[in-house]
Motif scaffolding. Structure first.
Motif, short mmCIF file in Angstrom:
data_model
loop_
_atom_site.label_atom_id
_atom_site.label_comp_id
_atom_site.label_asym_id
_atom_site.label_seq_id
_atom_site.Cartn_x
_atom_site.Cartn_y
_atom_site.Cartn_z
N UNK A 57 -8.47 -6.58 -15.75
CA UNK A 57 -8.82 -5.91 -16.91
C UNK A 57 -8.07 -4.38 -16.28
N UNK A 58 -6.71 -4.74 -16.56
CA UNK A 58 -6.02 -3.06 -15.71
C UNK A 58 -6.58 -2.25 -16.76
N UNK A 59 -6.85 -2.37 -18.48
CA UNK A 59 -7.42 -1.72 -19.62
C UNK A 59 -9.01 -1.26 -19.12
N UNK A 60 -9.70 -1.35 -18.34
CA UNK A 60 -11.68 -1.00 -17.37
C UNK A 60 -11.14 -0.56 -16.03
N UNK A 61 -9.82 -1.47 -15.26
CA UNK A 61 -9.85 -1.41 -13.59
C UNK A 61 -10.58 -2.30 -13.72
N UNK A 62 -11.44 -3.98 -14.48
CA UNK A 62 -12.14 -3.97 -13.54
C UNK A 62 -11.36 -5.63 -13.26
N UNK A 63 -11.35 -5.23 -11.95
CA UNK A 63 -11.26 -6.91 -10.77
C UNK A 63 -9.68 -6.09 -9.96
N UNK A 64 -9.66 -4.67 -9.85
CA UNK A 64 -8.16 -3.93 -9.47
C UNK A 64 -9.32 -4.27 -8.05
N UNK A 65 -10.27 -3.00 -7.81
CA UNK A 65 -10.47 -3.03 -6.85
C UNK A 65 -10.51 -4.02 -5.78
N UNK A 66 -10.67 -5.33 -6.40
CA UNK A 66 -10.75 -6.51 -5.04
C UNK A 66 -9.21 -6.59 -4.79
N UNK A 67 -9.07 -6.67 -5.66
CA UNK A 67 -7.40 -6.97 -5.39
C UNK A 67 -7.04 -6.12 -4.40
N UNK A 68 -6.84 -5.06 -4.56
CA UNK A 68 -6.58 -3.79 -3.93
C UNK A 68 -7.76 -3.94 -2.79
N UNK A 69 -8.99 -4.18 -1.86
CA UNK A 69 -8.90 -4.25 -1.01
C UNK A 69 -8.11 -5.15 -0.33
N UNK A 70 -8.13 -6.51 -0.76
CA UNK A 70 -7.67 -7.34 -0.36
C UNK A 70 -6.59 -6.72 0.62
N UNK A 71 -5.31 -6.37 -0.48
CA UNK A 71 -4.13 -5.69 0.20
C UNK A 71 -4.22 -4.55 1.21
N UNK A 72 -5.03 -3.69 0.53
CA UNK A 72 -5.22 -2.94 2.00
C UNK A 72 -6.10 -3.98 3.46
N UNK A 73 -6.19 -4.89 3.52
CA UNK A 73 -6.47 -5.51 4.56
C UNK A 73 -5.89 -6.12 5.38
N UNK A 74 -4.47 -6.79 4.12
CA UNK A 74 -3.05 -7.57 5.17
C UNK A 74 -1.96 -6.26 5.02
N UNK A 75 -2.62 -5.23 4.76
CA UNK A 75 -1.48 -4.41 5.00
C UNK A 75 -1.74 -3.11 6.49
N UNK A 76 -3.23 -3.60 6.55
CA UNK A 76 -3.57 -2.51 8.14
C UNK A 76 -2.80 -4.15 8.86
N UNK A 77 -3.93 -5.22 8.81
CA UNK A 77 -3.63 -6.37 9.83
C UNK A 77 -2.68 -6.40 9.78
N UNK A 78 -0.96 -6.05 9.41
CA UNK A 78 0.71 -6.01 9.17
C UNK A 78 0.61 -5.12 10.17
N UNK A 79 0.70 -3.76 9.80
CA UNK A 79 0.75 -2.47 10.91
C UNK A 79 0.38 -2.63 12.00
N UNK A 80 -1.40 -2.99 12.55
CA UNK A 80 -1.41 -3.11 13.68
C UNK A 80 -1.27 -3.46 14.41
N UNK A 81 -0.48 -5.41 13.50
CA UNK A 81 0.21 -5.94 14.97
C UNK A 81 1.99 -5.59 15.20
N UNK A 82 2.20 -5.13 14.35
CA UNK A 82 3.75 -4.67 14.88
C UNK A 82 3.81 -3.58 15.56
N UNK A 83 2.29 -2.60 15.81
CA UNK A 83 1.65 -1.69 17.23
C UNK A 83 2.15 -2.31 18.68
#
Ligand SMILES: Nc1nc2c(ncn2[C@@H]2O[C@H](COP(=O)(O)OP(=O)(O)O)[C@@H](O)[C@H]2O)c(=O)[nH]1
Ligand SMILES: [Mg+2]
Length: 182
Positions: A156-182
């Motif tokens: 619910x983008x109006x209240x922010x509900x659910x955004x945090x969980x999603x972004x935490x997942x994305x953060x972890x994925x991007x981090x793994x991708x960057x580490x894998x490329x190093x």
């Protein structure tokens, strides 16, 4: 701390190093999602002015069958580290259009062979008409995405509900991708 501030801190990156593309049909809630992050980031910027994490990196585009701006946003596919795909869960009629756009995205030459993580927001979860994230995932055939990490969160983008969980997942994925490329 704002969600994307956290992302930057966690990734240990400075300005402009992570590009996240925010796509979806018009009216799905992209601007609301990005503004939610922007407001949080601005609040943080007041407190910690040295840790700038500019929202400019969040390119937002309305996808639509009319090709007028398609080249413009497809141009950003080249350097993106992650994609946020926002879906209006209550717009049942256009789910088929969402699927068409998703399929085009997945087949695009700058996307198809890359392991770019895709975060789906099944947005407007507060609406009476909203389909569950499970139904959206089934409707879009997400289980057929084999070569990319993906995740779907109801939001619910109006209240922010659910955004945090999603972004935490994305953060972890991007981090793994960057580490894998190093
Ligand atoms: N009920 C509800 N409305 C939302 C939600 N997110 C966005 N909206 C509303 O949906 C409309 C379109 O949102 P907007 O962010 O402009 O969509 P965009 O065209 O994808 O950028 C606006 O009226 C928003 O206030 C949500 O989670 N729930
Ligand atoms: Mg918008």
């Amino acid at each position: 701390m704002g969600l994307f501030q956290k992302l930057a801190t966690f990734l240990g990156v400075k300005k402009k190093e992570v590009n996240v593309l925010v796509v979806g049909l018009n009216n799905s809630g992209k601007s609301t999602v990005v503004n939610k992050f922007k407001n949080e980031d601005e609040r943080v910027t007041d407190v910690v002015p040295t840790v700038g994490f500019s929202v400019e990196r969040f390119q937002t585009f309305d996808m639509s069958g009319h090709g007028r701006y398609r080249d413009l946003w497809e141009h950003y596919y080249k350097d993106c580290h992650g994609i946020i795909f926002v879906i209006d869960s209550s717009d049942r009629l256009r789910l088929v259009v969402v699927k068409e756009e998703l399929d085009l995205l997945l087949q695009h030459p700058d996307i198809c062979n890359k392991k770019i993580p895709i975060l789906f927001f099944a947005n407007k979860m507060d609406s009476k008409e909203a389909l569950s994230s499970v139904k959206i995932a089934a409707g879009l055939g997400l289980d057929k995405i084999m070569n990319k990490p993906w995740h779907i969160s109801s939001s619910n983008a109006l209240t922010g509900e659910g955004l945090q969980d999603g972004v935490e997942w994305l953060t972890q994925q991007i981090r793994e991708m960057i580490i894998a490329k190093q």
